[in-house]
Design a protein around this motif. Structure first.
Motif, PDB file in Angstrom:
ATOM      1  N   PHE A 354      -2.726 -52.498 -10.046  1.00 24.54           N
ATOM      2  CA  PHE A 354      -4.013 -53.095 -10.413  1.00 24.54           C
ATOM      3  C   PHE A 354      -4.025 -53.597 -11.855  1.00 24.54           C
ATOM      4  CE2 PHE A 354      -4.644 -50.331  -6.867  1.00 24.54           C
ATOM      5  CZ  PHE A 354      -5.609 -50.944  -6.086  1.00 24.54           C
ATOM      6  N   GLY A 355      -2.869 -53.531 -12.517  1.00 27.15           N
ATOM      7  CA  GLY A 355      -2.759 -53.936 -13.908  1.00 27.15           C
ATOM      8  C   GLY A 355      -2.368 -52.749 -14.774  1.00 27.15           C
ATOM      9  N   ALA A 356      -2.052 -53.024 -16.024  1.00 32.98           N
ATOM     10  CA  ALA A 356      -1.627 -51.960 -16.936  1.00 32.98           C
ATOM     11  C   ALA A 356      -2.680 -50.871 -17.063  1.00 32.98           C
ATOM     12  CB  ALA A 356      -1.321 -52.566 -18.315  1.00 32.98           C
ATOM     13  N   GLU A 357      -3.936 -51.239 -16.851  1.00 33.60           N
ATOM     14  CA  GLU A 357      -5.027 -50.255 -16.950  1.00 33.60           C
ATOM     15  C   GLU A 357      -4.968 -49.232 -15.827  1.00 33.60           C
ATOM     16  OE1 GLU A 357      -5.679 -53.813 -19.118  1.00 33.60           O
ATOM     17  OE2 GLU A 357      -5.263 -53.522 -16.984  1.00 33.60           O
ATOM     18  N   GLY A 358      -4.131 -49.476 -14.817  1.00 31.62           N
ATOM     19  CA  GLY A 358      -4.011 -48.554 -13.701  1.00 31.62           C
ATOM     20  C   GLY A 358      -2.946 -47.491 -13.884  1.00 31.62           C
ATOM     21  N   ARG A 359      -2.273 -47.487 -15.025  1.00 36.99           N
ATOM     22  CA  ARG A 359      -1.275 -46.438 -15.254  1.00 36.99           C
ATOM     23  C   ARG A 359      -1.932 -45.067 -15.210  1.00 36.99           C
ATOM     24  NH1 ARG A 359       1.002 -50.221 -19.242  1.00 36.99           N
ATOM     25  NH2 ARG A 359      -0.307 -49.219 -20.819  1.00 36.99           N
ATOM     26  N   GLY A 360      -1.301 -44.155 -14.477  1.00 34.94           N
ATOM     27  CA  GLY A 360      -1.842 -42.804 -14.353  1.00 34.94           C
ATOM     28  C   GLY A 360      -2.924 -42.665 -13.310  1.00 34.94           C
ATOM     29  N   HIS A 361      -3.258 -43.757 -12.619  1.00 31.16           N
ATOM     30  CA  HIS A 361      -4.338 -43.759 -11.642  1.00 31.16           C
ATOM     31  C   HIS A 361      -3.796 -43.896 -10.215  1.00 31.16           C
ATOM     32  CE1 HIS A 361      -6.560 -44.728 -15.300  1.00 31.16           C
ATOM     33  NE2 HIS A 361      -7.696 -44.588 -14.664  1.00 31.16           N
ATOM     34  N   VAL A 362      -4.638 -43.552  -9.271  1.00 31.31           N
ATOM     35  CA  VAL A 362      -4.398 -43.832  -7.856  1.00 31.31           C
ATOM     36  C   VAL A 362      -5.695 -44.368  -7.263  1.00 31.31           C
ATOM     37  CG1 VAL A 362      -2.632 -42.045  -7.574  1.00 31.31           C
ATOM     38  CG2 VAL A 362      -5.045 -41.487  -7.119  1.00 31.31           C
ATOM     39  N   ARG A 363      -5.559 -45.124  -6.166  1.00 29.86           N
ATOM     40  CA  ARG A 363      -6.734 -45.531  -5.394  1.00 29.86           C
ATOM     41  C   ARG A 363      -6.656 -44.860  -4.023  1.00 29.86           C
ATOM     42  NH1 ARG A 363      -7.828 -51.500  -3.032  1.00 29.86           N
ATOM     43  NH2 ARG A 363      -6.624 -50.530  -1.346  1.00 29.86           N
ATOM     44  N   LEU A 364      -7.715 -44.165  -3.668  1.00 28.19           N
ATOM     45  CA  LEU A 364      -7.776 -43.422  -2.416  1.00 28.19           C
ATOM     46  C   LEU A 364      -8.842 -44.023  -1.510  1.00 28.19           C
ATOM     47  CD1 LEU A 364      -7.722 -39.583  -1.943  1.00 28.19           C
ATOM     48  CD2 LEU A 364      -9.556 -40.908  -0.898  1.00 28.19           C
ATOM     49  N   ASN A 365      -8.483 -44.266  -0.258  1.00 34.67           N
ATOM     50  CA  ASN A 365      -9.398 -44.827   0.735  1.00 34.67           C
ATOM     51  C   ASN A 365     -10.123 -43.676   1.436  1.00 34.67           C
ATOM     52  OD1 ASN A 365     -10.584 -45.850   3.069  1.00 34.67           O
ATOM     53  ND2 ASN A 365      -8.881 -47.199   3.572  1.00 34.67           N
ATOM     54  N   PHE A 366     -11.445 -43.580   1.213  1.00 29.94           N
ATOM     55  CA  PHE A 366     -12.214 -42.516   1.863  1.00 29.94           C
ATOM     56  C   PHE A 366     -13.034 -43.036   3.048  1.00 29.94           C
ATOM     57  CE2 PHE A 366     -14.790 -43.797  -1.869  1.00 29.94           C
ATOM     58  CZ  PHE A 366     -16.025 -44.064  -1.286  1.00 29.94           C
ATOM     59  N   GLY A 367     -12.636 -44.185   3.575  1.00 29.67           N
ATOM     60  CA  GLY A 367     -13.301 -44.726   4.765  1.00 29.67           C
ATOM     61  C   GLY A 367     -12.760 -44.081   6.024  1.00 29.67           C
ATOM     62  N   THR A 368     -12.876 -42.778   6.104  1.00 33.63           N
ATOM     63  CA  THR A 368     -12.288 -42.009   7.187  1.00 33.63           C
ATOM     64  C   THR A 368     -13.164 -40.791   7.460  1.00 33.63           C
ATOM     65  OG1 THR A 368     -10.235 -40.957   7.912  1.00 33.63           O
ATOM     66  CG2 THR A 368     -10.787 -40.724   5.578  1.00 33.63           C
ATOM     67  N   SER A 369     -12.630 -39.787   8.105  1.00 32.34           N
ATOM     68  CA  SER A 369     -13.406 -38.585   8.416  1.00 32.34           C
ATOM     69  C   SER A 369     -13.390 -37.615   7.238  1.00 32.34           C
ATOM     70  CB  SER A 369     -12.828 -37.884   9.646  1.00 32.34           C
ATOM     71  OG  SER A 369     -11.549 -37.360   9.357  1.00 32.34           O
ATOM     72  N   PRO A 370     -14.418 -36.783   7.103  1.00 33.40           N
ATOM     73  CA  PRO A 370     -14.381 -35.743   6.072  1.00 33.40           C
ATOM     74  C   PRO A 370     -13.174 -34.824   6.225  1.00 33.40           C
ATOM     75  CG  PRO A 370     -16.605 -35.979   6.965  1.00 33.40           C
ATOM     76  CD  PRO A 370     -15.702 -36.813   7.823  1.00 33.40           C
ATOM     77  N   GLU A 371     -12.754 -34.595   7.469  1.00 38.62           N
ATOM     78  CA  GLU A 371     -11.616 -33.699   7.706  1.00 38.62           C
ATOM     79  C   GLU A 371     -10.333 -34.262   7.085  1.00 38.62           C
ATOM     80  OE1 GLU A 371     -14.869 -32.914  10.370  1.00 38.62           O
ATOM     81  OE2 GLU A 371     -13.727 -34.771  10.072  1.00 38.62           O
ATOM     82  N   LEU A 372     -10.114 -35.574   7.215  1.00 38.67           N
ATOM     83  CA  LEU A 372      -8.902 -36.153   6.643  1.00 38.67           C
ATOM     84  C   LEU A 372      -8.971 -36.235   5.119  1.00 38.67           C
ATOM     85  CD1 LEU A 372      -7.777 -38.963   9.124  1.00 38.67           C
ATOM     86  CD2 LEU A 372      -7.110 -36.561   9.003  1.00 38.67           C
ATOM     87  N   ILE A 373     -10.153 -36.462   4.576  1.00 42.59           N
ATOM     88  CA  ILE A 373     -10.309 -36.433   3.113  1.00 42.59           C
ATOM     89  C   ILE A 373      -9.973 -35.046   2.591  1.00 42.59           C
ATOM     90  CG2 ILE A 373     -11.952 -36.644   1.211  1.00 42.59           C
ATOM     91  CD1 ILE A 373     -13.476 -38.671   2.994  1.00 42.59           C
ATOM     92  N   ARG A 374     -10.502 -34.039   3.262  1.00 41.62           N
ATOM     93  CA  ARG A 374     -10.240 -32.658   2.856  1.00 41.62           C
ATOM     94  C   ARG A 374      -8.737 -32.342   2.952  1.00 41.62           C
ATOM     95  NH1 ARG A 374     -13.852 -30.822   5.673  1.00 41.62           N
ATOM     96  NH2 ARG A 374     -15.478 -30.620   4.079  1.00 41.62           N
ATOM     97  N   GLU A 375      -8.112 -32.755   4.042  1.00 38.73           N
ATOM     98  CA  GLU A 375      -6.684 -32.487   4.202  1.00 38.73           C
ATOM     99  C   GLU A 375      -5.869 -33.190   3.131  1.00 38.73           C
ATOM    100  OE1 GLU A 375      -2.952 -33.127   7.299  1.00 38.73           O
ATOM    101  OE2 GLU A 375      -5.006 -33.326   8.063  1.00 38.73           O
TER     102      GLU A 375
END
Length: 386
Positions: A354-375
């Protein structure tokens, strides 16, 4: 009135999908990277596509369709804005729309401003249009992200000719205020520049945040701007190929009318039929249920990160289903998603993309079930301190 959240499909069903999210990695990896969601289709979309298959409605997209009118009515219901349907054209996807517009408003070698950390293809789209990327990073206020209007002003003053805006912003989930958008429009108009606003995440703005389409922000915005949008992110239709390019002035409408007919013919027939169904009032309850589910998930993610990943920094997004998480303090390097994939078997989007500003970062997709987010978070947690 409380809206009941819709529920994601079970994992065994999702693993039968053949799209990128479920085929890029082996089955022992939990995919939380690419922007696909795990929910069933809105019933109106399923009905429209099933009907088309039954009657073999799989030919070319017609020259006259109700898509523009359907979107204009949707925008009025959801955003309080009614674009002129006669100033809307379709194409295959938002990226293609951005490139085709930039090719006609920017000369080869001129600069286009992007605001990182930002959707990684933006860098390539500017290059594809024959232009050069001018980076003006978002301003981190300590509690959120804002456009660096002074930086944009300076870049336009030194020769940049356009701004490629992400509204709402991906990956931060920020929703730009009307005041900020209006100020951007004034700056662009003063420099004779154009703003191309990617509004693909607009239907996913949470109700308490509100959304201002760029073209509706002010009279100046209507004069300097184009918008490009789609039902694909909110309704999970990316593979069906349909997006809209929107103008709010006669001058910019003539730019869209001047595009080669093949630009519009690249629209997918199934994408068109699905988008019309998505933008119909019949799909509003489904979309409200999706927003309720995403609201629950964004809050759950914050709780889980605080509990299992102390030291991570997460600001709850106001739009979308993508979480921008700063893991710098955990000491996992510039691209922590690599270690997470290797050791925790969770696939997240690489922050540095996403650019140099993204160093040390991750993007996580939470468009799913609470169970998979928890896992996912529980799989990552044992890496802390190791």
């Amino acid at each position: 009135m409380t809206v009941a959240p819709i529920r994601a499909l079970p994992l065994d069903v999702l693993r039968r999908r053949s799209s990128e999210k479920w085929r890029e990695y082996p089955e022992d990896v939990l995919p939380m990277f690419v922007a696909e969601t795990d929910f069933p289709l809105a019933p109106a979309i399923s009905t429209a596509l099933e009907h088309a298959v039954r009657i073999g409605d799989t030919g070319y997209v017609a020259s006259q369709t109700p898509l523009a009118q359907a979107y204009a009515a949707f925008a009025q219901r959801r955003f309080g804005w009614t674009p002129d349907a006669s100033r809307i054209r379709s194409t295959a996807d938002v990226s293609m729309g951005i490139v085709e517009i930039l090719r006609r408003v920017v000369s080869p070698g001129e600069s286009v401003i992007v605001t990182p950390p930002v959707y990684p293809p933006f860098f390539d789209l500017v290059d594809e249009a024959g232009a050069v990327v001018e980076r003006v990073p978002l301003h981190d206020t300590g509690t959120g992200w804002e456009l660096d209007l002074d930086g944009i002003d300076a870049a336009l003053a030194t020769g940049a000719r356009a701004v490629l805006l992400c509204n709402p912003h991906n990956p931060t989930g920020s929703v730009h205020s009307r005041e900020s958008l209006a100020a951007l429009a004034e700056i662009a108009e003063r420099h004779g520049a154009v703003v191309v606003s990617d509004e693909i995440h607009a239907p996913l703005v949470q109700p308490d945040a509100g959304f201002t389409p760029f073209l509706a922000a002010s009279d100046a915005a209507a004069r300097v701007g184009f918008a490009v949008t789609s039902a694909s992110k909110a309704f999970n239709l990316a593979g069906l190929k349909c997006a809209l390019m929107i103008a709010a002035s006669d001058e910019h409408a003539s730019v869209l009318r001047g595009l080669p007919v093949e630009v519009e013919w690249r629209t997918g027939q199934f994408g068109l039929l699905a988008a019309i169904a998505a933008f119909s009032p019949e799909s509003d309850p489904w979309l409200d249920g999706l927003l309720a589910a995403l609201d629950e998930n964004r809050r759950l993610l914050g709780t889980l990160l605080a509990e299992h990943l102390p030291g991570s920094r997460y600001r709850m997004p106001d739009a979308g289903y993508l979480a921008w998480i700063d893991l710098t303090d955990l000491g996992w390097g510039d691209n922590p998603a690599k270690r997470i994939l290797r050791e925790a078997k969770v696939a997240l989007h690489f922050g540095p993309a996403f650019g140099a500003e993204g160093r040390g970062h991750v993007r996580l997709n939470f468009g799913t079930s609470p169970e998979l987010i928890r896992e996912a978070v529980q799989r990552i947690a044992p890496l802390v301190g190791r």
